[in-house]
Design a protein around this motif. Structure first.
Motif, PDB file in Angstrom:
ATOM      1  N   THR A  50      -1.554   5.183   4.529  1.00  0.00           N
ATOM      2  CA  THR A  50      -1.820   5.794   3.224  1.00  0.00           C
ATOM      3  C   THR A  50      -3.192   6.456   3.180  1.00  0.00           C
ATOM      4  OG1 THR A  50      -2.595   3.646   2.389  1.00  0.00           O
ATOM      5  CG2 THR A  50      -0.293   4.207   2.014  1.00  0.00           C
ATOM      6  N   SER A  83      -3.087  10.650   2.513  1.00  0.00           N
ATOM      7  CA  SER A  83      -3.390  10.768   1.088  1.00  0.00           C
ATOM      8  C   SER A  83      -3.242  12.219   0.654  1.00  0.00           C
ATOM      9  CB  SER A  83      -4.811  10.286   0.794  1.00  0.00           C
ATOM     10  OG  SER A  83      -5.761  11.171   1.361  1.00  0.00           O
ATOM     11  N   ASN A 124      -0.090   7.745  -7.124  1.00  0.00           N
ATOM     12  CA  ASN A 124      -0.839   8.980  -6.891  1.00  0.00           C
ATOM     13  C   ASN A 124      -0.700   9.904  -8.094  1.00  0.00           C
ATOM     14  OD1 ASN A 124       1.334  11.185  -6.383  1.00  0.00           O
ATOM     15  ND2 ASN A 124       1.998   9.490  -5.059  1.00  0.00           N
ATOM     16  N   SER A 172       0.831  -1.208   0.000  1.00  0.00           N
ATOM     17  CA  SER A 172       0.000   0.000   0.000  1.00  0.00           C
ATOM     18  C   SER A 172       0.865   1.256   0.000  1.00  0.00           C
ATOM     19  CB  SER A 172      -0.932   0.000   1.216  1.00  0.00           C
ATOM     20  OG  SER A 172      -0.208  -0.157   2.417  1.00  0.00           O
ATOM     21  N   TYR A 175       0.902   3.907  -3.004  1.00  0.00           N
ATOM     22  CA  TYR A 175       0.694   5.311  -2.642  1.00  0.00           C
ATOM     23  C   TYR A 175       1.760   6.204  -3.277  1.00  0.00           C
ATOM     24  CZ  TYR A 175       0.906   9.488   0.340  1.00  0.00           C
ATOM     25  OH  TYR A 175       0.981  10.772   0.806  1.00  0.00           O
TER      26      TYR A 175
END
Length: 477
Positions: free
Chosen positions: A449, A453, A339, A331, A335
């Motif tokens: 994450t 974010s 993104n 994860s 991330y």
């Protein structure tokens, strides 16, 4: 006095659990080993209640651990039915031992942390700080923006509900695309984070009533497109916030009142039963009988399937493809690489969900294991989720489960200690808590994450900037 009694009972329970583990392991009795998991969880709950102030996250984690990983096999066993099928005894022994190691190590991590640090000082949240002119400004800004963005967020949720009710919940994962204006969808995405920022400014109980009621309304409506977990996680988060506010309170006003406690105690069984009935209706499963305790048991059976991910991870260990990073760090890797900023800089496309590419190269254990077990339904948009225990075992074996549990055990009280220092840490911690209590059926670092974010960081900076601008202009201009 009651806490001394609790401690004595808890210590006795700990040694009984050790005895059960040794007997179950030496005589290869899976029933005893499974019951031992329940004993450890009960011990950990009592350990949490001894100092609930800094073990609040640990308490909730034990609850979700039971619901997602233990409840199903335990209730099936107590009903005198076969809980091992369709797996072999070797596989289920691995699964139960993995659960045991995780429970013990999480307790040990929390215990060690309690011996090397002090209990969090809630007086750090000084009343003067949260009644300062800047904090009042931030509170007003976040409240106004919350109301504005809530309209957009509710519109998006209602559209999803209408879509699912007119098609099928599976179609939501396969083909749902919003027909609302994109700016409205994006504004709605800010809503929940703004709400957490508002809570982090420590508004009065009277000021908080309407915002909290809207948050509950949002959670309830989300059930309409299949998001049952959101309702329960959001409910747990609100209770957590109420308890923290009671520790902070200097005016004697209780947040987590007896009225709320009694209401939860009375209504919870009916809420759980409603969740089961709703799931039956959603999946077009006929409800042949309406027996109260049977339906209540069915809730835990229907929610407790995440232990199967641990079992399948063990069975399919040789077929699970290696990735660029460990699955438990997947994860974080996703991330950092998937993104919008990273994709723009590196000029790469995002990997479509529920595709063969995502399953084999996406660094997601949940996607990979679902594809290997149920390839057809996976490509149709259905997933099994993940489990941090399965990820840690695949990456590092049993020692990984132990070390991962120790880290979590120390992390839980650390978050409580850190969150009371700054309003933005408080807001981020609320998001982290919500993610952490879900990781029994999610990725190991998903909580991190989720909290950090780009959307959340942008929202917090935006609120800080607007409040700072208004404050400077009004009071220093």
């Amino acid at each position: 006095m009651k806490y001394n009694i609790l401690k004595v009972i808890r210590i006795m329970l700990f040694f009984v659990s050790i005895l059960f583990f040794l007997i179950g392991f030496l005589f290869n009795d899976l029933n005893i080993l499974l019951f031992n998991v329940f004993l450890i969880l009960l011990h950990n709950v009592l350990f949490s209640l001894e100092k609930l102030k800094n073990r609040l996250i640990l308490f909730w984690f034990q609850i979700t651990f039971f619901v997602f990983l233990v409840g199903k096999p335990l209730f099936i066993m107590l009903n005198g039915e076969d809980w091992i099928h369709p797996f072999s005894e070797i596989v289920m022994k691995h699964t139960v031992i993995s659960l045991i190691l995780s429970c013990y190590s999480i307790f040990l991590g929390s215990y060690i942390y309690s011996k090397i640090t002090k209990t969090p000082n809630f007086n750090l949240l000084k009343e003067v700080t949260f009644k300062s002119k800047y904090m009042v400004t931030l509170r007003k800004v976040s409240l106004v923006l919350y109301y504005i963005t809530f309209i957009a967020a509710l519109a998006v949720v209602l559209e999803k509900v209408i879509f699912v009710q007119s098609t099928d919940f599976r179609e939501y994962y396969i083909s749902y695309n919003s027909n609302l204006p994109i700016f409205l969808v994006k504004i709605g995405d800010l809503c929940i984070t703004i709400f957490y920022v508002y809570l982090a400014t420590l508004p009065s109980k009277k000021q908080s009533k309407l915002p909290i009621l809207l948050y509950v309304l949002y959670s309830v409506v989300s059930i309409g497109y299949g998001q049952r977990n959101d309702l329960f996680l959001n409910g747990i988060l609100l209770i957590t916030y109420f308890i923290i506010r009671d520790y902070i309170a200097k005016d004697g006003i209780k947040w987590f009142t007896k009225k709320i406690k009694y209401s939860i105690f009375i209504s919870l069984p009916f809420i759980l039963i409603f969740a089961v009935i709703f799931d039956y209706v959603r999946r077009d499963i006929p409800l042949s009988e309406f027996e109260f305790f049977a339906l209540l048991t069915e809730f835990f059976i229907s929610q407790g399937g995440s232990n199967e991910i641990i079992s399948y991870g063990y069975i399919l260990e040789d077929r699970i493809p290696s990735q660029m990073v460990y699955y438990s760090l997947g994860s974080l890797y996703i991330y950092l690489t998937q993104n919008m900023i990273s994709r723009a800089i590196l000029n790469i496309d995002s990997i479509p969900l529920n595709t063969v590419e995502m399953a084999l190269t996406g660094n997601s254990f949940g996607h990979t294991i679902t594809y290997l077990v149920y390839p057809k339904t996976y490509l149709e948009g259905i997933g099994m989720g993940s489990s941090y225990i399965a990820e840690l075992y695949y990456d590092f074996g049993y020692i990984g489960i132990v070390c991962g549990g120790l880290f979590l055990g120390m992390l839980f009280p650390l978050i409580i200690k850190v969150m009371i220092k700054k309003w933005w840490l408080f807001a981020l911690s609320l998001i982290m808590i919500r993610g952490i209590i879900f990781i029994p059926r999610a990725t190991y670092f998903g909580w991190f994450t989720d909290a950090f974010s780009i959307l959340n960081i942008f929202t917090i900076i935006l609120l800080w900037f607007i409040a700072k601008f208004i404050y400077e202009k009004k009071y220093k201009g």
